[in-house]
Design a protein around this motif. Structure first.
Motif, PDB file in Angstrom:
ATOM      1  N   LEU A 131      19.619  32.807  73.629  1.00  0.00           N
ATOM      2  CA  LEU A 131      19.353  34.102  73.003  1.00  0.00           C
ATOM      3  C   LEU A 131      17.913  34.570  73.137  1.00  0.00           C
ATOM      4  O   LEU A 131      17.570  35.662  72.674  1.00  0.00           O
ATOM      5  N   ILE A 132      17.044  33.796  73.799  1.00  0.00           N
ATOM      6  CA  ILE A 132      15.648  34.165  73.936  1.00  0.00           C
ATOM      7  C   ILE A 132      15.461  35.534  74.581  1.00  0.00           C
ATOM      8  O   ILE A 132      14.495  36.250  74.273  1.00  0.00           O
ATOM      9  N   VAL A 133      16.383  35.938  75.439  1.00  0.00           N
ATOM     10  CA  VAL A 133      16.245  37.219  76.128  1.00  0.00           C
ATOM     11  C   VAL A 133      16.293  38.396  75.155  1.00  0.00           C
ATOM     12  O   VAL A 133      15.794  39.485  75.464  1.00  0.00           O
ATOM     13  N   PHE A 134      16.846  38.185  73.959  1.00  0.00           N
ATOM     14  CA  PHE A 134      16.932  39.256  72.964  1.00  0.00           C
ATOM     15  C   PHE A 134      15.673  39.369  72.102  1.00  0.00           C
ATOM     16  O   PHE A 134      15.572  40.262  71.267  1.00  0.00           O
ATOM     17  N   GLU A 144      26.439  42.115  71.669  1.00  0.00           N
ATOM     18  CA  GLU A 144      26.049  42.381  73.053  1.00  0.00           C
ATOM     19  C   GLU A 144      26.320  41.167  73.945  1.00  0.00           C
ATOM     20  O   GLU A 144      26.661  41.326  75.123  1.00  0.00           O
ATOM     21  N   VAL A 145      26.172  39.973  73.407  1.00  0.00           N
ATOM     22  CA  VAL A 145      26.507  38.765  74.164  1.00  0.00           C
ATOM     23  C   VAL A 145      27.980  38.804  74.569  1.00  0.00           C
ATOM     24  O   VAL A 145      28.333  38.539  75.726  1.00  0.00           O
ATOM     25  N   ALA A 146      28.827  39.158  73.616  1.00  0.00           N
ATOM     26  CA  ALA A 146      30.258  39.245  73.905  1.00  0.00           C
ATOM     27  C   ALA A 146      30.549  40.376  74.885  1.00  0.00           C
ATOM     28  O   ALA A 146      31.377  40.224  75.793  1.00  0.00           O
ATOM     29  N   THR A 147      29.866  41.503  74.733  1.00  0.00           N
ATOM     30  CA  THR A 147      30.050  42.637  75.644  1.00  0.00           C
ATOM     31  C   THR A 147      29.669  42.261  77.069  1.00  0.00           C
ATOM     32  O   THR A 147      30.328  42.666  78.040  1.00  0.00           O
ATOM     33  N   ALA A 148      28.619  41.456  77.208  1.00  0.00           N
ATOM     34  CA  ALA A 148      28.177  41.006  78.536  1.00  0.00           C
ATOM     35  C   ALA A 148      29.160  40.026  79.156  1.00  0.00           C
ATOM     36  O   ALA A 148      29.128  39.797  80.366  1.00  0.00           O
ATOM     37  N   GLU A 156      27.902  31.203  56.154  1.00  0.00           N
ATOM     38  CA  GLU A 156      28.992  32.176  56.090  1.00  0.00           C
ATOM     39  C   GLU A 156      28.814  33.288  57.123  1.00  0.00           C
ATOM     40  O   GLU A 156      29.744  33.624  57.870  1.00  0.00           O
ATOM     41  N   THR A 157      27.601  33.834  57.187  1.00  0.00           N
ATOM     42  CA  THR A 157      27.324  34.913  58.148  1.00  0.00           C
ATOM     43  C   THR A 157      27.461  34.407  59.578  1.00  0.00           C
ATOM     44  O   THR A 157      28.038  35.083  60.446  1.00  0.00           O
ATOM     45  N   SER A 158      26.939  33.215  59.839  1.00  0.00           N
ATOM     46  CA  SER A 158      27.013  32.654  61.191  1.00  0.00           C
ATOM     47  C   SER A 158      28.455  32.489  61.639  1.00  0.00           C
ATOM     48  O   SER A 158      28.829  32.913  62.748  1.00  0.00           O
ATOM     49  N   ARG A 159      29.249  31.886  60.805  1.00  0.00           N
ATOM     50  CA  ARG A 159      30.652  31.655  61.172  1.00  0.00           C
ATOM     51  C   ARG A 159      31.395  32.976  61.354  1.00  0.00           C
ATOM     52  O   ARG A 159      32.218  33.133  62.270  1.00  0.00           O
ATOM     53  N   GLN A 160      31.124  33.922  60.483  1.00  0.00           N
ATOM     54  CA  GLN A 160      31.799  35.221  60.553  1.00  0.00           C
ATOM     55  C   GLN A 160      31.466  35.954  61.852  1.00  0.00           C
ATOM     56  O   GLN A 160      32.357  36.450  62.551  1.00  0.00           O
ATOM     57  N   LEU A 161      30.179  35.990  62.211  1.00  0.00           N
ATOM     58  CA  LEU A 161      29.754  36.712  63.411  1.00  0.00           C
ATOM     59  C   LEU A 161      30.245  36.025  64.679  1.00  0.00           C
ATOM     60  O   LEU A 161      30.631  36.690  65.651  1.00  0.00           O
ATOM     61  N   LEU A 162      30.238  34.710  64.689  1.00  0.00           N
ATOM     62  CA  LEU A 162      30.752  33.988  65.850  1.00  0.00           C
ATOM     63  C   LEU A 162      32.245  34.250  66.022  1.00  0.00           C
ATOM     64  O   LEU A 162      32.726  34.484  67.145  1.00  0.00           O
ATOM     65  N   ALA A 163      32.976  34.232  64.921  1.00  0.00           N
ATOM     66  CA  ALA A 163      34.415  34.460  64.984  1.00  0.00           C
ATOM     67  C   ALA A 163      34.730  35.888  65.409  1.00  0.00           C
ATOM     68  O   ALA A 163      35.627  36.118  66.240  1.00  0.00           O
ATOM     69  N   GLU A 164      33.994  36.850  64.879  1.00  0.00           N
ATOM     70  CA  GLU A 164      34.229  38.259  65.214  1.00  0.00           C
ATOM     71  C   GLU A 164      34.046  38.519  66.701  1.00  0.00           C
ATOM     72  O   GLU A 164      34.725  39.375  67.287  1.00  0.00           O
ATOM     73  N   ASN A 165      33.128  37.786  67.303  1.00  0.00           N
ATOM     74  CA  ASN A 165      32.819  38.005  68.720  1.00  0.00           C
ATOM     75  C   ASN A 165      33.412  36.946  69.639  1.00  0.00           C
ATOM     76  O   ASN A 165      33.122  36.933  70.835  1.00  0.00           O
ATOM     77  N   ASN A 166      34.248  36.076  69.049  1.00  0.00           N
ATOM     78  CA  ASN A 166      34.933  35.021  69.800  1.00  0.00           C
ATOM     79  C   ASN A 166      33.955  34.174  70.611  1.00  0.00           C
ATOM     80  O   ASN A 166      34.149  33.916  71.800  1.00  0.00           O
ATOM     81  N   ALA A 215      20.306  42.956  81.187  1.00  0.00           N
ATOM     82  CA  ALA A 215      19.905  41.691  81.801  1.00  0.00           C
ATOM     83  C   ALA A 215      21.010  40.653  81.668  1.00  0.00           C
ATOM     84  O   ALA A 215      21.347  39.947  82.634  1.00  0.00           O
ATOM     85  N   ALA A 216      21.574  40.538  80.473  1.00  0.00           N
ATOM     86  CA  ALA A 216      22.629  39.550  80.230  1.00  0.00           C
ATOM     87  C   ALA A 216      23.859  39.839  81.084  1.00  0.00           C
ATOM     88  O   ALA A 216      24.497  38.918  81.611  1.00  0.00           O
ATOM     89  N   THR A 217      24.198  41.114  81.235  1.00  0.00           N
ATOM     90  CA  THR A 217      25.374  41.487  82.021  1.00  0.00           C
ATOM     91  C   THR A 217      25.186  41.138  83.495  1.00  0.00           C
ATOM     92  O   THR A 217      26.103  40.604  84.144  1.00  0.00           O
ATOM     93  N   ILE A 218      23.999  41.410  84.038  1.00  0.00           N
ATOM     94  CA  ILE A 218      23.710  41.057  85.431  1.00  0.00           C
ATOM     95  C   ILE A 218      23.829  39.550  85.637  1.00  0.00           C
ATOM     96  O   ILE A 218      24.440  39.081  86.607  1.00  0.00           O
ATOM     97  N   SER A 219      23.241  38.797  84.723  1.00  0.00           N
ATOM     98  CA  SER A 219      23.272  37.338  84.854  1.00  0.00           C
ATOM     99  C   SER A 219      24.687  36.793  84.698  1.00  0.00           C
ATOM    100  O   SER A 219      25.092  35.871  85.416  1.00  0.00           O
ATOM    101  N   ARG A 220      25.451  37.378  83.782  1.00  0.00           N
ATOM    102  CA  ARG A 220      26.839  36.917  83.608  1.00  0.00           C
ATOM    103  C   ARG A 220      27.656  37.196  84.864  1.00  0.00           C
ATOM    104  O   ARG A 220      28.441  36.344  85.318  1.00  0.00           O
ATOM    105  N   ASN A 221      27.472  38.374  85.427  1.00  0.00           N
ATOM    106  CA  ASN A 221      28.212  38.714  86.636  1.00  0.00           C
ATOM    107  C   ASN A 221      27.825  37.782  87.789  1.00  0.00           C
ATOM    108  O   ASN A 221      28.678  37.415  88.609  1.00  0.00           O
TER     109      ASN A 221
END
Length: 258
Positions: free
Chosen positions: A10-13, A27-31, A48-58, A245-251
């Motif tokens: 996540l350093i890129v953010f 945005e990680v999930a979108t990429a 609680e927040t960590s688990r919720q956000l991870l689950a929401e974004n799979n 940046a994340a999208t380019i690297s993922r692709n």
């Protein structure tokens, strides 16, 4: 041979990791990344927040990254072990040693790393040392990575190999991966080039995967041969938006088969 899983550091953010973690993970999930690497999310954002956000974004968590100081503090190590087991990750990374400019600093750190590696191994976790370029600076006929390799137990101290820093440190990237295959498994894929600034100083120029000078295809083939479990995109900075940046690297990782 199993295909490794892609992840992103996540350093890129940048500072958004402190101010907008919900937006960052979206945005990680979108990429298109299925996993992230960060610090101790429970300490940073609450369980609680960590688990919720991870689950929401799979999203899964591939690893957790800390500086040397955290590993020198038994209480922090305990907290990070508890977090790793609760969130379901195996790999914990360490950046840095007690003294980067002396042989003794690396030897002292090696002793600690063996102890931490044993403590983590007993919990079903893996301790990984993350290389930069400065570990390859000459310390009088030997460099820091050579000392770490000599003084630590490969069964207890793995290497989180960063392919860009190997390149920037003027190492044979593939050769290093092959030489230390018994310590491999968790890789940082970073791209860029070495440039000379206006003051005549050599410095790194970080770029999206596939846009720099690192032979990532050769590095990936070498990583696969070691049985790599994770290929983690890491970009310290970018002139684009983090999502771009994340999208380019993922692709790019997809072109490698990750």
């Amino acid at each position: 041979m199993a295909t490794p899983t892609a992840s992103i550091q996540l350093i890129v953010f940048g500072s958004r990791n402190q101010t907008d973690i919900a937006g960052v993970l979206k945005e990680v999930a979108t990429a298109g990344f299925p996993a992230i690497e960060a610090g101790n999310m429970f300490l940073s954002y609450g369980e609680e927040t960590s688990r919720q956000l991870l689950a929401e974004n799979n999203l899964k968590v591939s690893g957790a990254h800390f500086g040397y100081g955290d590993y020198a503090d038994p209480d922090k190590v305990g907290a990070h072990i508890a977090y790793a087991k609760a969130i379901g990750l195996k790999n914990l990374m360490c950046s840095g040693v007690s003294d980067t400019k002396s042989v003794q600093g690396y030897k002292d750190s090696s002793k600690l790393f063996n102890e931490i590696g044993k403590r983590l191994s007993d919990e079903g976790l893996a301790f990984n040392y993350h290389n930069h370029a400065w570990e390859f600076e000459d310390l009088g006929g030997v460099n820091g990575m050579e000392i770490l390799a000599e003084e630590t137990d490969p069964a207890l101290v793995k290497f989180n190999m960063d392919v860009f820093w190997l390149y920037y440190g003027e190492q044979d990237v593939v050769g290093f991966i092959e030489k230390h295959a018994n310590r491999a498994g968790y890789f940082h894929f970073k791209d860029g080039r070495a440039v000379v600034d206006s003051e005549g100083k050599r410095r790194p120029n970080f770029l999206e995967l596939g846009n720099g000078e690192v032979d990532l295809k050769a590095a990936y083939a070498a990583a696969i041969a070691t049985g790599a479990e994770w290929i983690v995109s890491e970009q310290d900075s970018t002139l684009l938006t983090p999502l771009e940046a994340a999208t380019i690297s993922r692709n790019y990782l997809r072109t490698l088969g990750v």
